[in-house]
Design an enzyme around this catalytic site. Structure first.
Site, PDB file in Angstrom:
ATOM      1  N   HIS A   1      92.310  32.259  86.519  1.00 45.71           N
ATOM      2  CA  HIS A   1      93.616  31.608  86.534  1.00 45.71           C
ATOM      3  C   HIS A   1      94.295  32.002  87.848  1.00 45.71           C
ATOM      4  O   HIS A   1      94.055  33.086  88.364  1.00 45.71           O
ATOM      5  CB  HIS A   1      94.400  32.168  85.338  1.00 45.71           C
ATOM      6  CG  HIS A   1      95.694  31.472  85.052  1.00 45.71           C
ATOM      7  ND1 HIS A   1      96.846  31.738  85.750  1.00 45.71           N
ATOM      8  CD2 HIS A   1      96.025  30.546  84.116  1.00 45.71           C
ATOM      9  CE1 HIS A   1      97.828  31.007  85.258  1.00 45.71           C
ATOM     10  NE2 HIS A   1      97.358  30.269  84.271  1.00 45.71           N
TER      11      HIS A   1
ATOM     12  N   LYS B   1     100.345  34.312  73.421  1.00 43.44           N
ATOM     13  CA  LYS B   1      99.075  33.632  73.157  1.00 43.44           C
ATOM     14  C   LYS B   1      98.530  34.055  71.796  1.00 43.44           C
ATOM     15  O   LYS B   1      97.526  33.533  71.335  1.00 43.44           O
ATOM     16  CB  LYS B   1      98.030  33.994  74.213  1.00 43.44           C
ATOM     17  CG  LYS B   1      98.490  33.835  75.649  1.00 43.44           C
ATOM     18  CD  LYS B   1      98.148  32.494  76.213  1.00 43.44           C
ATOM     19  CE  LYS B   1      98.307  32.512  77.728  1.00 43.44           C
ATOM     20  NZ  LYS B   1      98.607  31.184  78.255  1.00 43.44           N
TER      21      LYS B   1
ATOM     22  N   ASP C   1      91.540  40.452  82.567  1.00 49.28           N
ATOM     23  CA  ASP C   1      92.636  39.592  82.130  1.00 49.28           C
ATOM     24  C   ASP C   1      92.259  39.072  80.739  1.00 49.28           C
ATOM     25  O   ASP C   1      91.389  38.218  80.596  1.00 49.28           O
ATOM     26  CB  ASP C   1      92.802  38.447  83.134  1.00 49.28           C
ATOM     27  CG  ASP C   1      93.768  37.374  82.651  1.00 49.28           C
ATOM     28  OD1 ASP C   1      94.238  37.457  81.495  1.00 49.28           O
ATOM     29  OD2 ASP C   1      94.043  36.446  83.424  1.00 49.28           O
TER      30      ASP C   1
ATOM     31  N   GLN D   1      93.436  35.083  77.407  1.00 44.83           N
ATOM     32  CA  GLN D   1      92.801  34.059  76.577  1.00 44.83           C
ATOM     33  C   GLN D   1      91.861  34.633  75.526  1.00 44.83           C
ATOM     34  O   GLN D   1      91.448  33.930  74.605  1.00 44.83           O
ATOM     35  CB  GLN D   1      92.017  33.087  77.463  1.00 44.83           C
ATOM     36  CG  GLN D   1      92.877  32.259  78.384  1.00 44.83           C
ATOM     37  CD  GLN D   1      93.808  31.332  77.623  1.00 44.83           C
ATOM     38  OE1 GLN D   1      93.500  30.899  76.512  1.00 44.83           O
ATOM     39  NE2 GLN D   1      94.949  31.030  78.203  1.00 44.83           N
TER      40      GLN D   1
ATOM     41  N   CYS E   1      96.068  25.602  86.205  1.00 47.73           N
ATOM     42  CA  CYS E   1      96.240  26.746  87.114  1.00 47.73           C
ATOM     43  C   CYS E   1      94.895  27.325  87.538  1.00 47.73           C
ATOM     44  O   CYS E   1      94.752  28.529  87.739  1.00 47.73           O
ATOM     45  CB  CYS E   1      97.107  27.841  86.505  1.00 47.73           C
ATOM     46  SG  CYS E   1      98.785  27.330  86.223  1.00 47.73           S
TER      47      CYS E   1
END
Lengths: 140, 404
Positions: free
Chosen positions: B121, B224, B198, B201, B362
């Site tokens: 991202h 999220k 990261d 997600q 993104c």
């Protein structure tokens, strides 16, 4: 025809549609019929920023009237451009600058006017009016 | 026993209509919806114990502090961090990444190398590019293949004694690929590089065990995973967090202040300048409780079922192409209809009450790789149903017909 006449004509056309589907199908068809912009004007400097789809606009002035041509890689966006060009092309710069845009709400495309929509209708109108302002300055 | 109809009753928003049609919410990878249990916690906070934390001697402040610190404990337990002070509250994943990137400004030297993956991202690319500009470090990229998987043999070639830091997402937001982060971390550690994962997600689908993974940094956002927006977390190994300088100065992060010299507070407060998102932090804890009560194994199994069903049904549509075809995938489907712009498809789907994301997500480098302007992305959560997927398929067929 004046800008207002054309807008009223478009409002009449859209009033015949019963639901979103007919409205959008019409815009898609308009998009497909939009005469293509000359390839030499499909440059990065003619791209309108703020659109998820790409939009190119080119303007020329003949006999004190502005002619717009435009294109997009998305068909619904192209339909919207077709409507805008029909309203603004072949008009005097001053009339373009002064034009009221209420008709967009009246034809049920208000959602596309939201600046957060990222389809760039707002940026498109701004860009067309910017061209008009630029040409208006030349006339003076 | 998992019953999706019971679960759906927890989410008030799922019963609303959009453009006259029942909402079908398939934009979960952008933000998840909030269950009543979490909404209640937010209302309770503002109704009963809204106060500033850590400093007040009064009862409300004490209650708010206790709840906020309890939330930190919940996060620690959920991610299996060794120490509670390894959990830093942030405003979200982007903030967490920037905090670490900023800290590395004082560690990296010219010609040090840092490695990013092609699947990232923008928020896990741009802060590192800025870091390179500040330090003269060099950014290298792990390439991907047509399935949307990272090519690990290429990663091996990039690693060297110059590598100082590797940052990769656990799950790709644009394609859904689940990356082999344990292997990626091991290989990086072999050359002495630190790794930031990261997890924005991944966390809605998987429980990351930061100790088992041996991650140096792991970052995530509450919104999220059924929590509110504007709050997230940074996990960092104690030794790393001690090495990094503070990110922002202010109240809360100090031990002692004089005009001559200020000493900083201990972890985690060193990185938590100013009044934090107190309510958000507490609600983040409640969201983790909510998801754990259902169970992540149950969630993952059900979402996998939705993913398989949707993949099969969507592929029956003429000219539909799915981007991201790894066998290891979270419940995300990125697709395009042949010759049709994703923006047009998204517009028609919205008219039919279906929320998807369109655009580059993104992740412009991924779109450039596939030579497309963007995709339509449908991302599923455990409160979605097969009937909703049927609605999506019908709507995509309609869009195909109208736009072709």
């Amino acid at each position: 025809m004046t800008i207002e006449d054309i807008q009223n004509e478009i409002i009449d056309e859209f009033s015949m549609f019963e639901d979103w589907e007919e409205r959008y199908q019409y815009m898609i068809d308009l998009g497909k019929d939009l005469p293509l912009i000359d390839d030499q004007y499909k440059t990065d400097s003619n791209i309108i920023k703020g659109c998820q789809s790409k939009v190119w606009v080119h303007a020329e002035m003949n006999d004190d009237k502005i002619q717009f041509t435009a294109d997009s890689d998305a068909i619904i966006t192209k339909g919207i451009i077709a409507i805008l060009i029909r309203v603004f092309s072949n008009q005097h710069p001053k009339d373009i600058i002064d034009a009221d845009m209420d008709f967009i709400e009246k034809i049920g495309l208000k959602e596309h006017l939201s600046p957060t929509r990222a389809n760039g209708l707002v940026s498109m109108i701004k860009q067309l009016k910017m061209y008009a302002i630029a040409y208006q300055t030349q006339l003076k | 026993m998992f019953n999706v109809e019971t679960i759906r009753k927890d989410f008030p928003i799922l019963s609303r209509k959009v453009n006259g049609k029942p909402l079908v919410y398939f934009d979960n990878a952008a933000t998840s919806q909030t269950p009543q249990q979490v909404i209640d916690v937010i209302v309770d906070y503002y109704s009963n114990y809204n106060a500033n934390i850590h400093r007040g001697v009064h009862t409300l402040s004490q209650e708010a502090t206790d709840k906020y610190e309890q939330a930190r404990q919940k996060i620690q337990a959920h991610f299996n961090a060794k120490f509670i002070h390894e959990i830093i509250f942030t405003s979200g994943t982007t903030h967490s990444i920037n905090l670490v990137a900023n800290g590395f400004s004082s560690i990296l030297k010219k010609d040090d190398e840092i490695i990013v993956s092609a699947l990232e991202h923008h928020s896990n690319i741009v802060p590192w590019q800025m870091l390179c500009e500040r330090t003269g470090a060099i950014l290298k990229v792990i390439p991907m293949n047509l399935e949307g998987e990272l090519i690990l043999s290429e990663y091996d070639k990039l690693l060297s004694k110059n590598t100082k830091l590797v940052f990769v997402n656990h799950v790709s937001n644009a394609l859904g690929t689940i990356n082999p982060i344990k292997t990626i971390i091991e290989k990086a550690h072999h050359v002495g590089a630190a790794v930031l994962i990261d997890g924005a997600q991944a966390c809605p689908h998987i429980i990351p065990d930061v100790q088992a993974l041996d991650a140096d940094f792991y970052v995530a956002s509450a919104h999220k995973m059924c929590g509110p927006t504007g709050v997230g977390m940074l996990y960092g190994k104690e030794e790393w967090l001690n090495k990094l300088p503070p990110y922002q100065g202010g109240g809360e992060m100090i031990a002692e202040v004089t005009f001559e010299k200020t000493t900083y507070a201990d972890l985690p407060h060193k990185f938590e300048a100013g009044t934090p998102n107190i309510c958000g932090g507490i609600a983040f804890g409640a969201a983790i409780d909510y998801m754990n009560a259902i169970g992540f194994e149950t969630i993952a199994a059900y979402e996998h079922e939705l993913l398989a069903y949707a993949t099969e049904k969507l592929l029956e549509i003429d000219g539909l192409k799915i981007y991201g075809t790894s066998k290891q995938k979270a419940s995300v489907i990125s697709f395009n209809l042949e010759g049709i712009h994703p923006y047009d498809v998204g517009t028609i789907l919205d008219k039919m009450g279906i929320a998807v994301r369109t655009g580059h997500h993104c992740t412009q480098p991924i779109m450039d790789y596939f030579k497309i302007p963007g995709t339509v992305r449908a991302s599923f959560a455990f409160y979605n149903t097969k009937e909703e997927i049927d609605s999506l398929v019908t709507a995509v067929k309609k869009a195909n017909m109208m736009l072709a």
